[in-house]
Design a protein around this motif. Structure first.
Motif, PDB file in Angstrom:
ATOM      1  N   PRO A  30       0.808  -1.227   0.000  1.00  0.00           N
ATOM      2  CA  PRO A  30       0.000   0.000   0.000  1.00  0.00           C
ATOM      3  C   PRO A  30       0.841   1.276   0.000  1.00  0.00           C
ATOM      4  N   ARG A  31       2.115   1.163   0.376  1.00  0.00           N
ATOM      5  CA  ARG A  31       2.980   2.347   0.366  1.00  0.00           C
ATOM      6  C   ARG A  31       3.325   2.784  -1.049  1.00  0.00           C
ATOM      7  N   VAL A  32       3.304   1.840  -1.990  1.00  0.00           N
ATOM      8  CA  VAL A  32       3.698   2.156  -3.361  1.00  0.00           C
ATOM      9  C   VAL A  32       2.517   2.802  -4.071  1.00  0.00           C
ATOM     10  N   GLY A  33       2.664   4.099  -4.330  1.00  0.00           N
ATOM     11  CA  GLY A  33       1.592   4.859  -4.967  1.00  0.00           C
ATOM     12  C   GLY A  33       1.712   4.821  -6.476  1.00  0.00           C
ATOM     13  N   PHE A  34       1.374   5.939  -7.089  1.00  0.00           N
ATOM     14  CA  PHE A  34       1.420   6.047  -8.542  1.00  0.00           C
ATOM     15  C   PHE A  34       2.867   6.259  -8.973  1.00  0.00           C
ATOM     16  N   VAL A  35       3.469   5.217  -9.550  1.00  0.00           N
ATOM     17  CA  VAL A  35       4.898   5.220  -9.882  1.00  0.00           C
ATOM     18  C   VAL A  35       5.093   4.983 -11.371  1.00  0.00           C
ATOM     19  N   THR A  36       6.029   5.727 -11.947  1.00  0.00           N
ATOM     20  CA  THR A  36       6.454   5.480 -13.316  1.00  0.00           C
ATOM     21  C   THR A  36       7.965   5.264 -13.293  1.00  0.00           C
ATOM     22  N   VAL A  37       8.415   4.153 -13.858  1.00  0.00           N
ATOM     23  CA  VAL A  37       9.849   3.918 -13.980  1.00  0.00           C
ATOM     24  C   VAL A  37      10.294   4.709 -15.203  1.00  0.00           C
ATOM     25  N   THR A  38      11.082   5.760 -14.974  1.00  0.00           N
ATOM     26  CA  THR A  38      11.434   6.670 -16.063  1.00  0.00           C
ATOM     27  C   THR A  38      12.734   6.302 -16.756  1.00  0.00           C
ATOM     28  N   GLU A  39      13.668   5.720 -16.014  1.00  0.00           N
ATOM     29  CA  GLU A  39      14.971   5.410 -16.594  1.00  0.00           C
ATOM     30  C   GLU A  39      15.675   4.381 -15.721  1.00  0.00           C
ATOM     31  N   PHE A  52      15.375   4.981 -11.818  1.00  0.00           N
ATOM     32  CA  PHE A  52      14.783   6.292 -11.570  1.00  0.00           C
ATOM     33  C   PHE A  52      13.274   6.175 -11.688  1.00  0.00           C
ATOM     34  N   VAL A  53      12.582   6.644 -10.654  1.00  0.00           N
ATOM     35  CA  VAL A  53      11.131   6.564 -10.640  1.00  0.00           C
ATOM     36  C   VAL A  53      10.532   7.945 -10.414  1.00  0.00           C
ATOM     37  N   SER A  54       9.453   8.205 -11.112  1.00  0.00           N
ATOM     38  CA  SER A  54       8.677   9.410 -10.906  1.00  0.00           C
ATOM     39  C   SER A  54       7.471   8.998 -10.074  1.00  0.00           C
ATOM     40  N   PRO A  90      21.256  -7.430 -11.870  1.00  0.00           N
ATOM     41  CA  PRO A  90      21.752  -6.302 -11.080  1.00  0.00           C
ATOM     42  C   PRO A  90      20.967  -6.078  -9.794  1.00  0.00           C
ATOM     43  N   ALA A  91      21.688  -5.608  -8.772  1.00  0.00           N
ATOM     44  CA  ALA A  91      21.035  -5.153  -7.545  1.00  0.00           C
ATOM     45  C   ALA A  91      20.359  -3.825  -7.879  1.00  0.00           C
ATOM     46  N   LEU A  92      19.111  -3.668  -7.465  1.00  0.00           N
ATOM     47  CA  LEU A  92      18.333  -2.495  -7.833  1.00  0.00           C
ATOM     48  C   LEU A  92      18.408  -1.423  -6.751  1.00  0.00           C
ATOM     49  N   GLU A  93      18.638  -0.207  -7.175  1.00  0.00           N
ATOM     50  CA  GLU A  93      18.645   0.941  -6.263  1.00  0.00           C
ATOM     51  C   GLU A  93      17.659   1.952  -6.815  1.00  0.00           C
ATOM     52  N   PHE A  94      16.643   2.278  -6.015  1.00  0.00           N
ATOM     53  CA  PHE A  94      15.593   3.183  -6.478  1.00  0.00           C
ATOM     54  C   PHE A  94      15.916   4.618  -6.096  1.00  0.00           C
ATOM     55  N   THR A  95      15.769   5.510  -7.079  1.00  0.00           N
ATOM     56  CA  THR A  95      16.067   6.927  -6.896  1.00  0.00           C
ATOM     57  C   THR A  95      14.908   7.730  -7.446  1.00  0.00           C
ATOM     58  N   LEU A  96      14.534   8.773  -6.725  1.00  0.00           N
ATOM     59  CA  LEU A  96      13.448   9.633  -7.167  1.00  0.00           C
ATOM     60  C   LEU A  96      13.887  10.473  -8.360  1.00  0.00           C
ATOM     61  N   ASP A  97      13.096  10.449  -9.409  1.00  0.00           N
ATOM     62  CA  ASP A  97      13.345  11.263 -10.598  1.00  0.00           C
ATOM     63  C   ASP A  97      12.409  12.461 -10.514  1.00  0.00           C
ATOM     64  N   ASP A  98      12.972  13.617 -10.232  1.00  0.00           N
ATOM     65  CA  ASP A  98      12.138  14.808 -10.083  1.00  0.00           C
ATOM     66  C   ASP A  98      12.206  15.710 -11.316  1.00  0.00           C
ATOM     67  N   THR A  99      12.581  15.151 -12.453  1.00  0.00           N
ATOM     68  CA  THR A  99      12.717  15.929 -13.678  1.00  0.00           C
ATOM     69  C   THR A  99      11.405  16.615 -14.054  1.00  0.00           C
ATOM     70  N   ALA A 100      10.304  15.888 -14.018  1.00  0.00           N
ATOM     71  CA  ALA A 100       9.010  16.463 -14.409  1.00  0.00           C
ATOM     72  C   ALA A 100       8.624  17.584 -13.453  1.00  0.00           C
ATOM     73  N   GLU A 101       8.880  17.378 -12.175  1.00  0.00           N
ATOM     74  CA  GLU A 101       8.571  18.396 -11.168  1.00  0.00           C
ATOM     75  C   GLU A 101       9.402  19.663 -11.408  1.00  0.00           C
ATOM     76  N   ARG A 102      10.695  19.475 -11.660  1.00  0.00           N
ATOM     77  CA  ARG A 102      11.582  20.619 -11.915  1.00  0.00           C
ATOM     78  C   ARG A 102      11.159  21.343 -13.191  1.00  0.00           C
ATOM     79  N   ALA A 103      10.768  20.592 -14.204  1.00  0.00           N
ATOM     80  CA  ALA A 103      10.326  21.201 -15.460  1.00  0.00           C
ATOM     81  C   ALA A 103       9.067  22.039 -15.237  1.00  0.00           C
ATOM     82  N   ALA A 104       8.143  21.534 -14.431  1.00  0.00           N
ATOM     83  CA  ALA A 104       6.907  22.270 -14.149  1.00  0.00           C
ATOM     84  C   ALA A 104       7.219  23.566 -13.399  1.00  0.00           C
ATOM     85  N   LYS A 105       8.132  23.505 -12.442  1.00  0.00           N
ATOM     86  CA  LYS A 105       8.512  24.714 -11.698  1.00  0.00           C
ATOM     87  C   LYS A 105       9.168  25.733 -12.621  1.00  0.00           C
TER      88      LYS A 105
END
Length: 118
Positions: A30-39, A52-54, A90-105
């Motif tokens: 339930p913690r995993v909300g609306f996620v898009t794997v971007t890269e 990288f996930v948005s 590969p061992a997976l490491e999840f990182t927040l991709d804030d590109t869309a957020e930065r673009a909107a700002k």
């Protein structure tokens, strides 16, 4: 572009597709909300992959989603191994991709400046 570079891009894209499907279909956390794997950026030795996930939501929801993805690491890694049959998974490491957020700002700032001038 080197042949190795093209191969790594194909590996990255394949991992991204598998993880994108797995996150939307397999995870019941339930913690995993609306996620898009971007890269995905996989190391050349296939030991590590930075994913990288948005995430749509509040900062708290984004943090919770990253925690949920980290705890589902084994499930997601197993799906990558099963579907891609790489020499090494590969061992997976999840990182927040804030590109869309930065673009909107940035877009909002540009709009403000344009309105002020007009």
């Amino acid at each position: 572009m080197s042949p190795g570079g093209a191969r790594m891009r194909r590996v990255d894209e394949a991992v991204r597709e598998v993880l994108g499907d797995a996150v939307t279909q397999d995870l019941k956390d339930p913690r995993v909300g609306f996620v898009t794997v971007t890269e995905v950026r996989t190391s050349p030795d296939l030991r590590h992959a930075r994913v990288f996930v948005s995430v749509f939501g509040t900062p708290e929801e984004k943090t919770a989603t990253l925690e949920g993805l980290a705890s589902a690491h084994g499930i997601l890694q197993a799906r990558v191994a099963r579907e891609l049959r790489l020499k090494r998974t590969p061992a997976l490491e999840f990182t927040l991709d804030d590109t869309a957020e930065r673009a909107a700002k940035l877009e909002a700032l540009i709009e403000d400046v344009t309105e002020d001038e007009g």
